[in-house]
Design an enzyme around this catalytic site. Structure first.
Site, PDB file in Angstrom:
ATOM      1  N   LYS A 120       0.857  -1.192   0.000  1.00 42.62           N
ATOM      2  CA  LYS A 120       0.000   0.000   0.000  1.00 42.62           C
ATOM      3  C   LYS A 120       0.883   1.227   0.000  1.00 42.62           C
ATOM      4  O   LYS A 120       2.038   1.182   0.469  1.00 42.62           O
ATOM      5  CB  LYS A 120      -0.905   0.006   1.245  1.00 42.62           C
ATOM      6  CG  LYS A 120      -2.159   0.832   1.074  1.00 42.62           C
ATOM      7  CD  LYS A 120      -3.224   0.081   0.292  1.00 42.62           C
ATOM      8  CE  LYS A 120      -4.482   0.883   0.123  1.00 42.62           C
ATOM      9  NZ  LYS A 120      -5.579   0.048  -0.410  1.00 42.62           N
TER      10      LYS A 120
HETATM   11  P1  NAD Z   1     -13.295   7.612  -2.942  1.00 43.77           P
HETATM   12  O1  NAD Z   1     -12.266   8.643  -2.721  1.00 43.77           O
HETATM   13  O2  NAD Z   1     -13.804   7.415  -4.333  1.00 43.77           O
HETATM   14  O3  NAD Z   1     -14.565   7.878  -1.999  1.00 43.77           O
HETATM   15  C1  NAD Z   1     -14.489   8.055  -0.614  1.00 43.77           C
HETATM   16  C2  NAD Z   1     -15.858   8.544  -0.178  1.00 43.77           C
HETATM   17  O4  NAD Z   1     -15.899   8.589   1.250  1.00 43.77           O
HETATM   18  C3  NAD Z   1     -16.191   9.961  -0.663  1.00 43.77           C
HETATM   19  O5  NAD Z   1     -17.557  10.004  -1.039  1.00 43.77           O
HETATM   20  C4  NAD Z   1     -15.957  10.811   0.585  1.00 43.77           C
HETATM   21  O6  NAD Z   1     -16.705  12.003   0.564  1.00 43.77           O
HETATM   22  C5  NAD Z   1     -16.455   9.836   1.636  1.00 43.77           C
HETATM   23  N1  NAD Z   1     -16.051  10.178   2.987  1.00 43.77           N
HETATM   24  C6  NAD Z   1     -14.854  10.592   3.459  1.00 43.77           C
HETATM   25  N2  NAD Z   1     -14.930  10.827   4.787  1.00 43.77           N
HETATM   26  C7  NAD Z   1     -16.214  10.539   5.152  1.00 43.77           C
HETATM   27  C8  NAD Z   1     -16.917  10.568   6.377  1.00 43.77           C
HETATM   28  N3  NAD Z   1     -16.317  10.956   7.492  1.00 43.77           N
HETATM   29  N4  NAD Z   1     -18.222  10.206   6.378  1.00 43.77           N
HETATM   30  C9  NAD Z   1     -18.834   9.825   5.243  1.00 43.77           C
HETATM   31  N5  NAD Z   1     -18.215   9.756   4.065  1.00 43.77           N
HETATM   32  C10 NAD Z   1     -16.923  10.117   4.016  1.00 43.77           C
HETATM   33  O7  NAD Z   1     -12.691   6.276  -2.336  1.00 43.77           O
HETATM   34  P2  NAD Z   1     -13.098   4.779  -2.664  1.00 43.77           P
HETATM   35  O8  NAD Z   1     -12.151   4.276  -3.694  1.00 43.77           O
HETATM   36  O9  NAD Z   1     -14.560   4.676  -2.876  1.00 43.77           O
HETATM   37  O10 NAD Z   1     -12.660   4.078  -1.279  1.00 43.77           O
HETATM   38  C11 NAD Z   1     -13.547   4.010  -0.187  1.00 43.77           C
HETATM   39  C12 NAD Z   1     -13.098   2.868   0.706  1.00 43.77           C
HETATM   40  O11 NAD Z   1     -13.078   1.679  -0.071  1.00 43.77           O
HETATM   41  C13 NAD Z   1     -11.682   3.019   1.279  1.00 43.77           C
HETATM   42  O12 NAD Z   1     -11.620   2.436   2.550  1.00 43.77           O
HETATM   43  C14 NAD Z   1     -10.848   2.213   0.308  1.00 43.77           C
HETATM   44  O13 NAD Z   1      -9.629   1.755   0.888  1.00 43.77           O
HETATM   45  C15 NAD Z   1     -11.798   1.078   0.015  1.00 43.77           C
HETATM   46  N6  NAD Z   1     -11.470   0.363  -1.219  1.00 43.77           N
HETATM   47  C16 NAD Z   1     -11.546   0.964  -2.428  1.00 43.77           C
HETATM   48  C17 NAD Z   1     -11.206   0.239  -3.551  1.00 43.77           C
HETATM   49  C18 NAD Z   1     -11.301   0.830  -4.940  1.00 43.77           C
HETATM   50  O14 NAD Z   1     -11.038   0.107  -5.909  1.00 43.77           O
HETATM   51  N7  NAD Z   1     -11.692   2.068  -5.106  1.00 43.77           N
HETATM   52  C19 NAD Z   1     -10.808  -1.100  -3.448  1.00 43.77           C
HETATM   53  C20 NAD Z   1     -10.768  -1.693  -2.191  1.00 43.77           C
HETATM   54  C21 NAD Z   1     -11.105  -0.941  -1.082  1.00 43.77           C
END
Ligand code: NAD
Length: 430
Positions: A120
């Protein structure tokens, strides 16, 4: 204080609920390692990162000043193949958080049985406060600094919170320019016209939807009538909302970093997506009332999807969670103490290392396509993803049942067994 499942933790950590992500990751690992009787030597090897790089990244800002950002890349394991894991840009990201996320990637890749280890990366910054020019310079400096340890057969970064396909394109270009040949396989999550895979953007949410479907079968919930609350409306959360709504599920609440919205009769997801594109947030969407992001977690619903950041379900609110299934699209949203409370209350937690593994699975498909220079259509990608996710759910569920444990422990035992076997058979070099 709940101390269930704690093994091999220093006494100081047990006095209060510890929210340090790396110690949580080690605690989850220790608990499962104990349950499956892992050899003590292997336990020591697997609970630490193989390599952890800490960086200072100077950037010339648009106003001529110089700002120095902290950056990290952590490689937890390369025993089953090249390291794999996203890069997070966030003002609160820490070295320990990146170490935890790297470790979770190792287990995730093992659960879906793809030939990768875990890694990561992160940069402490608020990308929303940087110009595109500053973001590009920061990204390229970071890519240059990590380029000795990344590569298509060493370590393959991908997007995570607040990073996207443009950032992956800059990393791929920086690596390619300094290595003298174009290397699309060095990152995944690229635009499709640069060697990205169809279906990668939706993969995390689609994978989550496949495992939710399997969990609903186990729990006797009919997905086309289920009610769903989602915290976080980015890549994972918004696309999960779309897929579930298309299946007939009722999305009753969603939130993002600015706040949340609620409608017991069901929100109109296409309308929400349009509102978010227009305003940058779901807040004030038509046909909704405001709700705060913490209250969303405690709503009466069938399925709760935390899809934002870590430590959202803790000892403080675990006994108020009313969902029957918690599907962790986010990494690390539930603490070990909260896990124990949810398990005792009969709530099924589909753990992050299974629920969001669709992203890395299609990243693997992207890497395979890049290496072969032969590309698949989206139906092909989605069909392969479905097979992988359904099998992973079945394997984890069977392991959990066999050990009379919750799904997270089942997932860990399955993953640890695969990584430990590979480590044992390869041997400890030299
Ligand atoms: P992203 O940046 O696209 O979205 C994050 C979202 O969370 C945004 O809508 C943001 O406004 C919201 N957010 C931030 N703080 C917040 C809070 N306090 N309360 C409510 N909402 C809040 O990110 P993503 O890619 O969707 O990732 C989200 C989660 O999924 C993370 O934990 C990430 O590690 C995990 N994840 C993502 C992927 C991927 O392929 N994108 C893969 C595995 C895991």
């Amino acid at each position: 204080m709940v101390t269930q499942g704690i093994t091999a933790m220093p006494a100081s950590v047990q006095t209060a609920e510890d929210l340090n992500s790396f110690r949580i990751a080690m605690r989850q690992f220790d608990s499962a390692a104990e349950k499956c009787g892992l050899d003590p030597g292997l336990r020591e090897v697997l609970r630490r990162p193989r390599r952890a790089l800490s960086l200072s990244l100077p950037v010339k800002m648009d106003d001529g000043s110089v700002q120095v950002f902290d950056g990290f890349r952590v490689q937890h394991s390369s025993v089953r193949g090249p390291c794999k894991g996203g890069i997070r840009y966030h003002p609160n990201v820490t070295f320990d958080e990146v170490k935890a996320l790297a470790m979770w990637m190792t287990w995730k890749c093992a659960i879906v049985n793809i030939p990768f280890g875990g890694a990561k990366g992160g940069i402490v910054c608020d990308p929303h406060k940087l110009s595109k020019n500053e973001l590009e310079h920061l990204t390229r400096r970071y890519a240059y600094e990590i380029s000795p340890i990344i590569g298509p057969d060493k370590d393959i970064p991908a997007p995570d919170v607040y990073t996207d396909s443009q950032i992956m394109a800059w990393i791929m270009d920086t690596y390619s320019m300094t290595h003298g040949s174009s290397a699309p396989g060095v990152v995944t999550g690229k635009p499709t016209f640069l060697g990205g895979s169809f279906g990668r953007n939706e993969a995390t949410a689609r994978g989550c939807w496949f495992v939710i479907r399997s969990a609903c079968e186990v729990m006797g919930i009919s997905l086309d009538r289920a009610t769903v609350a989602i915290q976080g409306f980015g890549n994972a959360g918004s696309i999960a909302a779309e897929l579930l709504a298309r299946q007939g599920a009722k999305i009753i609440a969603v939130s993002d970093s600015r706040g949340g919205i609620f409608n017991r009769a069901g929100l109109r997801v296409p309308e929400l997506l349009r509102h978010k594109v227009k305003t940058g947030s779901v807040v004030d969407s038509p046909n909704s009332e405001p709700i705060d992001s913490q209250t969303i977690l405690e709503l009466q619903c069938d399925i709760l999807i935390p899809a934002a950041l870590e430590n959202q379900i803790t000892l403080e609110n675990a006994d108020r969670i009313k969902a029957r299934i918690v599907a962790e699209a986010a990494n690390g949203p539930t603490t070990p103490d909260a896990d124990a409370v949810l398990h005792d209350r009969g709530i099924m937690v589909v753990p992050d290392i299974l629920a969001n593994a669709g992203g890395v699975t299609v990243s693997y498909f992207e890497w395979v396509q890049d290496l072969q220079e032969l590309f698949w259509d989206e139906d092909d990608v989605n069909r392969r993803l479905e097979r992988v996710m359904v099998k992973a759910f079945t394997d984890v569920h069977a392991t959990a049942k066999k050990h009379d444990a919750d799904m997270r422990t089942g997932a860990y035992i399955l993953a640890i067994d695969r990584v430990a076997t590979a480590t044992r058979v390869r041997g400890i070099w030299p």
